[in-house]
Design an enzyme around this catalytic site. Structure first.
Site, PDB file in Angstrom:
ATOM      1  N   CYS A 107       2.622 -37.567 -41.137  1.00 29.94           N
ATOM      2  CA  CYS A 107       2.703 -38.627 -40.129  1.00 29.94           C
ATOM      3  C   CYS A 107       2.527 -39.995 -40.784  1.00 29.94           C
ATOM      4  O   CYS A 107       1.647 -40.171 -41.627  1.00 29.94           O
ATOM      5  CB  CYS A 107       1.605 -38.370 -39.101  1.00 29.94           C
ATOM      6  N   CYS A 121      -2.182 -36.940 -34.102  1.00 30.17           N
ATOM      7  CA  CYS A 121      -2.200 -38.116 -33.214  1.00 30.17           C
ATOM      8  C   CYS A 121      -1.035 -38.127 -32.228  1.00 30.17           C
ATOM      9  O   CYS A 121      -0.981 -38.972 -31.343  1.00 30.17           O
ATOM     10  CB  CYS A 121      -2.198 -39.413 -34.044  1.00 30.17           C
ATOM     11  N   ILE A 179      18.362 -26.557 -27.459  1.00 25.89           N
ATOM     12  CA  ILE A 179      17.612 -27.611 -28.131  1.00 25.89           C
ATOM     13  C   ILE A 179      18.563 -28.676 -28.670  1.00 25.89           C
ATOM     14  O   ILE A 179      18.163 -29.553 -29.414  1.00 25.89           O
ATOM     15  CB  ILE A 179      16.798 -27.002 -29.295  1.00 25.89           C
ATOM     16  N   SER A 205      23.731 -17.488 -20.789  1.00 23.39           N
ATOM     17  CA  SER A 205      22.452 -16.986 -21.314  1.00 23.39           C
ATOM     18  C   SER A 205      22.407 -15.478 -21.165  1.00 23.39           C
ATOM     19  O   SER A 205      22.779 -14.939 -20.126  1.00 23.39           O
ATOM     20  CB  SER A 205      21.279 -17.602 -20.553  1.00 23.39           C
ATOM     21  N   PHE A 251      22.740 -16.867 -30.173  1.00 21.45           N
ATOM     22  CA  PHE A 251      21.977 -15.835 -30.879  1.00 21.45           C
ATOM     23  C   PHE A 251      22.609 -14.454 -30.711  1.00 21.45           C
ATOM     24  O   PHE A 251      22.675 -13.670 -31.633  1.00 21.45           O
ATOM     25  CB  PHE A 251      20.539 -15.776 -30.335  1.00 21.45           C
ATOM     26  N   ALA A 309      22.449 -20.787 -24.748  1.00 21.74           N
ATOM     27  CA  ALA A 309      23.250 -21.122 -25.918  1.00 21.74           C
ATOM     28  C   ALA A 309      24.759 -20.992 -25.650  1.00 21.74           C
ATOM     29  O   ALA A 309      25.564 -21.660 -26.291  1.00 21.74           O
ATOM     30  CB  ALA A 309      22.837 -20.248 -27.093  1.00 21.74           C
ATOM     31  N   GLN A 365      17.732 -23.934 -22.011  1.00 21.04           N
ATOM     32  CA  GLN A 365      17.000 -23.311 -23.109  1.00 21.04           C
ATOM     33  C   GLN A 365      17.456 -23.912 -24.430  1.00 21.04           C
ATOM     34  O   GLN A 365      16.894 -23.628 -25.471  1.00 21.04           O
ATOM     35  CB  GLN A 365      17.285 -21.805 -23.142  1.00 21.04           C
ATOM     36  N   HIS A 417      12.737 -25.311 -23.988  1.00 20.88           N
ATOM     37  CA  HIS A 417      12.445 -24.895 -25.368  1.00 20.88           C
ATOM     38  C   HIS A 417      12.393 -26.078 -26.335  1.00 20.88           C
ATOM     39  O   HIS A 417      12.629 -25.927 -27.532  1.00 20.88           O
ATOM     40  CB  HIS A 417      13.477 -23.869 -25.857  1.00 20.88           C
ATOM     41  N   CYS A 433       3.335 -35.503 -34.461  1.00 18.08           N
ATOM     42  CA  CYS A 433       2.156 -35.273 -35.302  1.00 18.08           C
ATOM     43  C   CYS A 433       1.163 -34.375 -34.571  1.00 18.08           C
ATOM     44  O   CYS A 433       0.850 -34.613 -33.403  1.00 18.08           O
ATOM     45  CB  CYS A 433       1.523 -36.610 -35.643  1.00 18.08           C
TER      46      CYS A 433
HETATM   47  P1  NAD Z   1      21.775 -15.857 -26.251  1.00 14.23           P
HETATM   48  O1  NAD Z   1      22.420 -16.043 -27.579  1.00 14.23           O
HETATM   49  O2  NAD Z   1      20.722 -14.837 -26.111  1.00 14.23           O
HETATM   50  O3  NAD Z   1      22.898 -15.526 -25.173  1.00 14.23           O
HETATM   51  C1  NAD Z   1      24.043 -16.334 -25.057  1.00 14.23           C
HETATM   52  C2  NAD Z   1      24.949 -15.671 -24.040  1.00 14.23           C
HETATM   53  O4  NAD Z   1      26.036 -16.549 -23.804  1.00 14.23           O
HETATM   54  C3  NAD Z   1      25.531 -14.337 -24.538  1.00 14.23           C
HETATM   55  O5  NAD Z   1      25.312 -13.369 -23.542  1.00 14.23           O
HETATM   56  C4  NAD Z   1      27.032 -14.650 -24.714  1.00 14.23           C
HETATM   57  O6  NAD Z   1      27.831 -13.561 -24.299  1.00 14.23           O
HETATM   58  C5  NAD Z   1      27.250 -15.811 -23.797  1.00 14.23           C
HETATM   59  N1  NAD Z   1      28.293 -16.744 -24.234  1.00 14.23           N
HETATM   60  C6  NAD Z   1      28.530 -17.204 -25.494  1.00 14.23           C
HETATM   61  N2  NAD Z   1      29.528 -18.109 -25.480  1.00 14.23           N
HETATM   62  C7  NAD Z   1      29.936 -18.202 -24.184  1.00 14.23           C
HETATM   63  C8  NAD Z   1      30.960 -18.968 -23.530  1.00 14.23           C
HETATM   64  N3  NAD Z   1      31.740 -19.831 -24.182  1.00 14.23           N
HETATM   65  N4  NAD Z   1      31.100 -18.807 -22.191  1.00 14.23           N
HETATM   66  C9  NAD Z   1      30.328 -17.930 -21.496  1.00 14.23           C
HETATM   67  N5  NAD Z   1      29.350 -17.186 -22.064  1.00 14.23           N
HETATM   68  C10 NAD Z   1      29.158 -17.329 -23.396  1.00 14.23           C
HETATM   69  O7  NAD Z   1      21.275 -17.289 -25.793  1.00 14.23           O
HETATM   70  P2  NAD Z   1      20.078 -17.685 -24.834  1.00 14.23           P
HETATM   71  O8  NAD Z   1      19.994 -16.756 -23.688  1.00 14.23           O
HETATM   72  O9  NAD Z   1      20.204 -19.143 -24.601  1.00 14.23           O
HETATM   73  O10 NAD Z   1      18.787 -17.420 -25.724  1.00 14.23           O
HETATM   74  C11 NAD Z   1      18.776 -17.866 -27.062  1.00 14.23           C
HETATM   75  C12 NAD Z   1      17.615 -18.764 -27.422  1.00 14.23           C
HETATM   76  O11 NAD Z   1      17.955 -19.427 -28.636  1.00 14.23           O
HETATM   77  C13 NAD Z   1      17.389 -19.853 -26.446  1.00 14.23           C
HETATM   78  O12 NAD Z   1      16.050 -19.849 -26.195  1.00 14.23           O
HETATM   79  C14 NAD Z   1      17.771 -21.155 -27.139  1.00 14.23           C
HETATM   80  O13 NAD Z   1      16.631 -21.989 -27.157  1.00 14.23           O
HETATM   81  C15 NAD Z   1      18.003 -20.817 -28.567  1.00 14.23           C
HETATM   82  N6  NAD Z   1      19.308 -21.271 -29.106  1.00 14.23           N
HETATM   83  C16 NAD Z   1      19.760 -22.512 -28.790  1.00 14.23           C
HETATM   84  C17 NAD Z   1      20.980 -22.953 -29.256  1.00 14.23           C
HETATM   85  C18 NAD Z   1      21.437 -24.350 -28.874  1.00 14.23           C
HETATM   86  O14 NAD Z   1      20.605 -25.222 -28.656  1.00 14.23           O
HETATM   87  N7  NAD Z   1      22.742 -24.591 -28.749  1.00 14.23           N
HETATM   88  C19 NAD Z   1      21.769 -22.123 -30.061  1.00 14.23           C
HETATM   89  C20 NAD Z   1      21.273 -20.845 -30.376  1.00 14.23           C
HETATM   90  C21 NAD Z   1      20.048 -20.426 -29.873  1.00 14.23           C
HETATM   91 ZN    ZN Z   2      -0.475 -38.718 -36.784  1.00 10.10          ZN
END
Ligand code: NAD
Ligand code: ZN
Length: 245
Positions: free
Chosen positions: A155, A133, A106, A195, A39, A28, A104, A122, A130
């Site tokens: 669906c 189907c 979405i 992450s 998160f 994220a 990770q 993810h 659906c």
């Molecule tokens: P996480 O929130 O657990 O960790 C994010 C990490 O990124 C933190 O350690 C933070 O310090 C660091 N961070 C934040 N902004 C930053 C930047 N600009 N530069 C450098 N580092 C930065 O996220 P995760 O490990 O991806 O796990 C969260 C889960 O939630 C994932 O599975 C994901 O699917 C989902 N999620 C996705 C989104 C998205 O699609 N954008 C957003 C939120 C959560």
């Molecule tokens: Zn269907």
């Protein structure tokens, strides 16, 4: 910038240039510069306000889909755009300096930036499917149905229940996860960007890496096994990296 990072970025550059195959794993944190909260950031992460474990679960999908969809599709539609970090990763792929991105996220921002090889371990929020189907439904249509009170959306083909493609807590991981494991096992280098590495089983990937580099603003659970840790903003670190390559 924390002093010493320039030297570390130079070391990362050397690792990239000597690696035959390099994969990137994003979380994220690569998308916070696009305005999407992560998160677990200390003060701004979604987890500081709400607990996604309460609604992002398969159990809620099956028993209280309204709660799930109110949270993920209910709010106003906002479109986010890739940031410099996403575009630099696209350029690194074009220049064959990296061999693909495992994400990770979405949000689809890697694809929007033009990256071609992207493993979405993810799922994604652009569509649902659906349960009976398998027919795909775009999220916009799911949203329209939900707003008109059709929860869960049905669906158009068989009237079965349409669910989001986002992988929820309690779901099996998609096949792309197995492909990602394979890619990391064949690589010489894995670069993790933005992450906290606290979500399993994704956080087993760094353990499979021959060389591991972590770029993150805060400490992660796996800094201790990394060859290089760059404690910096993702876009800024990538900008310095590409200037050197
Ligand atoms: P996480 O929130 O657990 O960790 C994010 C990490 O990124 C933190 O350690 C933070 O310090 C660091 N961070 C934040 N902004 C930053 C930047 N600009 N530069 C450098 N580092 C930065 O996220 P995760 O490990 O991806 O796990 C969260 C889960 O939630 C994932 O599975 C994901 O699917 C989902 N999620 C996705 C989104 C998205 O699609 N954008 C957003 C939120 C959560
Ligand atoms: Zn269907």
């Amino acid at each position: 910038m924390i002093s010493g990072n320039i030297e570390k970025i130079d070391e990362l550059k050397e690792l990239i240039l000597s690696s035959k195959k390099t994969m990137v794993l994003t979380g994220a944190g690569i998308s916070t510069n696009s305005g999407i909260p992560d998160f677990r950031s200390k003060d701004t992460g979604l987890w500081t306000k709400t607990d996604p474990m309460e609604f992002l679960t398969r159990e809620v999908l099956m028993n209280n889909p309204k709660k799930l969809y109110d949270n993920i599709l209910g709010g106003p539609k906002v479109s986010f755009k890739p940031n410099r970090g996403h575009y630099i990763l696209k350029e690194l792929e074009d220049r064959k300096l990296i061999d693909g991105v495992i994400t990770q996220n979405i949000d689809r921002l890697h694809q929007d930036a033009g990256s071609k090889i992207v493993y979405e371990v993810h799922g994604n929020m652009r569509e649902g499917y659906c349960l009976d189907c398998g027919q795909i439904m775009e999220s916009d249509e799911m949203r329209r149905k939900i707003e008109s009170g059709e929860i869960p959306p049905n669906c158009n083909n068989c009237n079965g229940v349409v669910r989001t493609s986002i992988v929820l807590f309690g779901d099996m991981l998609p096949e792309e996860f197995d492909m990602a494991i394979d890619e990391v096992e064949k690589s010489d280098l894995l670069i993790v960007i933005g992450s906290s590495l606290s979500v399993s089983p994704i956080n087993m990937l760094p353990r499979l890496a021959k060389k591991l580099v972590i770029i993150n603003r805060e400490a992660t659970l796996m800094d201790n096994i990394a060859d290089i840790c760059i404690r910096e903003d993702a876009s800024e670190a990538l900008e310095k990296l590409i200037e050197r390559l």
